[in-house]
Design a protein around this motif. Structure first.
Motif, PDB file in Angstrom:
ATOM      1  N   VAL A  71       0.858  -8.592 -12.688  1.00  0.00           N
ATOM      2  CA  VAL A  71       1.841  -7.603 -13.110  1.00  0.00           C
ATOM      3  C   VAL A  71       1.916  -6.391 -12.183  1.00  0.00           C
ATOM      4  O   VAL A  71       2.990  -5.847 -11.953  1.00  0.00           O
ATOM      5  CB  VAL A  71       1.575  -7.168 -14.570  1.00  0.00           C
ATOM      6  CG1 VAL A  71       0.233  -6.470 -14.716  1.00  0.00           C
ATOM      7  CG2 VAL A  71       2.700  -6.300 -15.115  1.00  0.00           C
ATOM      8  N   PHE A  72       0.794  -5.960 -11.603  1.00  0.00           N
ATOM      9  CA  PHE A  72       0.792  -4.760 -10.769  1.00  0.00           C
ATOM     10  C   PHE A  72       0.669  -5.073  -9.272  1.00  0.00           C
ATOM     11  O   PHE A  72       0.231  -4.220  -8.498  1.00  0.00           O
ATOM     12  CB  PHE A  72      -0.332  -3.821 -11.199  1.00  0.00           C
ATOM     13  CG  PHE A  72       0.006  -2.960 -12.388  1.00  0.00           C
ATOM     14  CD1 PHE A  72       1.312  -2.579 -12.642  1.00  0.00           C
ATOM     15  CD2 PHE A  72      -0.993  -2.522 -13.243  1.00  0.00           C
ATOM     16  CE1 PHE A  72       1.627  -1.788 -13.730  1.00  0.00           C
ATOM     17  CE2 PHE A  72      -0.692  -1.728 -14.329  1.00  0.00           C
ATOM     18  CZ  PHE A  72       0.620  -1.348 -14.579  1.00  0.00           C
ATOM     19  N   PHE A  73       1.068  -6.259  -8.852  1.00  0.00           N
ATOM     20  CA  PHE A  73       0.958  -6.605  -7.434  1.00  0.00           C
ATOM     21  C   PHE A  73       1.706  -5.608  -6.557  1.00  0.00           C
ATOM     22  O   PHE A  73       1.278  -5.275  -5.459  1.00  0.00           O
ATOM     23  CB  PHE A  73       1.475  -8.021  -7.184  1.00  0.00           C
ATOM     24  CG  PHE A  73       1.248  -8.507  -5.780  1.00  0.00           C
ATOM     25  CD1 PHE A  73       0.007  -9.020  -5.408  1.00  0.00           C
ATOM     26  CD2 PHE A  73       2.257  -8.444  -4.827  1.00  0.00           C
ATOM     27  CE1 PHE A  73      -0.224  -9.463  -4.108  1.00  0.00           C
ATOM     28  CE2 PHE A  73       2.037  -8.885  -3.530  1.00  0.00           C
ATOM     29  CZ  PHE A  73       0.796  -9.393  -3.166  1.00  0.00           C
ATOM     30  N   GLU A  74       2.844  -5.126  -7.015  1.00  0.00           N
ATOM     31  CA  GLU A  74       3.670  -4.241  -6.193  1.00  0.00           C
ATOM     32  C   GLU A  74       3.535  -2.771  -6.571  1.00  0.00           C
ATOM     33  O   GLU A  74       4.351  -1.933  -6.158  1.00  0.00           O
ATOM     34  CB  GLU A  74       5.131  -4.675  -6.279  1.00  0.00           C
ATOM     35  CG  GLU A  74       5.339  -6.068  -5.712  1.00  0.00           C
ATOM     36  CD  GLU A  74       6.794  -6.389  -5.445  1.00  0.00           C
ATOM     37  OE1 GLU A  74       7.591  -5.448  -5.274  1.00  0.00           O
ATOM     38  OE2 GLU A  74       7.125  -7.572  -5.397  1.00  0.00           O
ATOM     39  N   LEU A  75       2.495  -2.422  -7.318  1.00  0.00           N
ATOM     40  CA  LEU A  75       2.353  -1.032  -7.748  1.00  0.00           C
ATOM     41  C   LEU A  75       2.269  -0.077  -6.559  1.00  0.00           C
ATOM     42  O   LEU A  75       2.757   1.056  -6.624  1.00  0.00           O
ATOM     43  CB  LEU A  75       1.107  -0.877  -8.627  1.00  0.00           C
ATOM     44  CG  LEU A  75       0.936   0.492  -9.286  1.00  0.00           C
ATOM     45  CD1 LEU A  75       2.067   0.762 -10.285  1.00  0.00           C
ATOM     46  CD2 LEU A  75      -0.414   0.597  -9.983  1.00  0.00           C
ATOM     47  N   GLY A  76       1.667  -0.518  -5.457  1.00  0.00           N
ATOM     48  CA  GLY A  76       1.560   0.332  -4.280  1.00  0.00           C
ATOM     49  C   GLY A  76       2.891   0.674  -3.641  1.00  0.00           C
ATOM     50  O   GLY A  76       2.971   1.560  -2.787  1.00  0.00           O
ATOM     51  N   ALA A 102       0.847  -1.193   0.000  1.00  0.00           N
ATOM     52  CA  ALA A 102       0.000   0.000   0.000  1.00  0.00           C
ATOM     53  C   ALA A 102       0.881   1.241   0.000  1.00  0.00           C
ATOM     54  O   ALA A 102       1.970   1.232   0.579  1.00  0.00           O
ATOM     55  CB  ALA A 102      -0.912   0.002   1.218  1.00  0.00           C
ATOM     56  N   PRO A 103       0.443   2.314  -0.635  1.00  0.00           N
ATOM     57  CA  PRO A 103       1.216   3.565  -0.583  1.00  0.00           C
ATOM     58  C   PRO A 103       1.207   4.141   0.820  1.00  0.00           C
ATOM     59  O   PRO A 103       0.384   3.750   1.653  1.00  0.00           O
ATOM     60  CB  PRO A 103       0.474   4.473  -1.576  1.00  0.00           C
ATOM     61  CG  PRO A 103      -0.897   3.910  -1.659  1.00  0.00           C
ATOM     62  CD  PRO A 103      -0.761   2.431  -1.443  1.00  0.00           C
ATOM     63  N   PRO A 104       2.114   5.075   1.119  1.00  0.00           N
ATOM     64  CA  PRO A 104       2.122   5.702   2.443  1.00  0.00           C
ATOM     65  C   PRO A 104       0.768   6.336   2.741  1.00  0.00           C
ATOM     66  O   PRO A 104       0.056   6.774   1.836  1.00  0.00           O
ATOM     67  CB  PRO A 104       3.216   6.768   2.323  1.00  0.00           C
ATOM     68  CG  PRO A 104       4.077   6.311   1.203  1.00  0.00           C
ATOM     69  CD  PRO A 104       3.183   5.591   0.252  1.00  0.00           C
TER      70      PRO A 104
END
Length: 240
Positions: A159-164, A43-45
């Motif tokens: 592909v975007f699992f780590e986008l956060g 998750a993003p900050p």
């Protein structure tokens, strides 16, 4: 088909504008999901900031999987913007790289489904990034939209699992069909509840070439069979 494993970046350490108008009823969030979450994606900050306000143009329906909501834009504070490069001529994207999370993927175009929502990657291209072809091509004036899955149908990271795990200042490189590369700098990373998705901020007209990268995130709802949030990465063109 086997899904791609997530990258090994910092995770291991811790619309439409440019003359394109589209107004559809009912909708505002990306709602694809796997049938089961394998543990929450990054998750993003909690505290992120906006670079500038957006000018409303049109708010597309971007729902899929039979679920959509109408949302309003939250307020945001201002922070310094990168030096924005001049707009590039139109050219379809063919590949994208986000080095900070070790992401590399081909890009293919997708349009809208019969319900007026964004189509999402499927079949042999399930684990690839898609470009919404109703948005500007990356590098043109306006917000180009890239989308992708966070998890796969066999419960593996997609592909975007780590986008956060993306952070402000990270670079996103988009190779285009004409042989050029549009390089964007991330200006903010946000997580929004699907029920409060800010359509204007994400899809509204912009002052120059920008990029939106969208996937699902947050808690996985077993009953609804979807993630409850969306992760949105905002970026501006710094080199064309």
């Amino acid at each position: 088909m086997q899904t791609k494993q997530p990258g090994h970046g910092r995770r291991r350490a811790g619309l439409v504008a440019g003359g394109v108008g589209l107004l559809l009823a009912g909708g505002g969030t990306i709602t694809w999901a796997a049938t089961q979450q394998v543990g929450p994606p990054p998750a993003p900050p909690a505290a992120t900031t906006s670079t500038k306000g957006s000018t409303p143009s049109a708010t597309p329906s971007t729902s899929s999987g039979g679920s959509s909501t109408t949302t309003q834009s939250p307020s945001a504070t201002s922070s310094p913007s990168p030096s924005v490069a001049e707009a590039m001529p139109a050219s379809k994207p063919v590949a994208v790289r986000l080095p900070s999370i070790d992401l590399k993927s081909p890009v293919h175009p997708l349009g809208l489904n019969a319900q007026g929502g964004l189509k999402v990657p499927s079949g042999d291209r399930y684990d690839e990034v898609a470009w919404y072809d109703g948005s500007p091509s990356p590098g043109e004036d306006g917000p180009a939209v890239l989308e992708g899955h966070v998890t796969g149908s066999n419960h593996n990271p997609s592909v975007f699992f780590e986008l956060g795990d993306t952070r402000e200042g990270d670079r996103i490189e988009v190779d285009r069909k004409d042989g050029t590369t549009a390089t964007f700098e991330v200006t903010q990373v946000k997580e929004y509840p699907k029920a409060d998705f800010p359509q204007v901020d994400v899809y509204g007209a912009t002052e120059g070439p920008e990029l939106r990268v969208i996937t699902c995130g947050g808690t996985y709802d077993e009953n609804a069979r979807r993630h409850q949030d969306n992760i949105v990465v905002f970026a501006e063109l710094v080199k064309g």
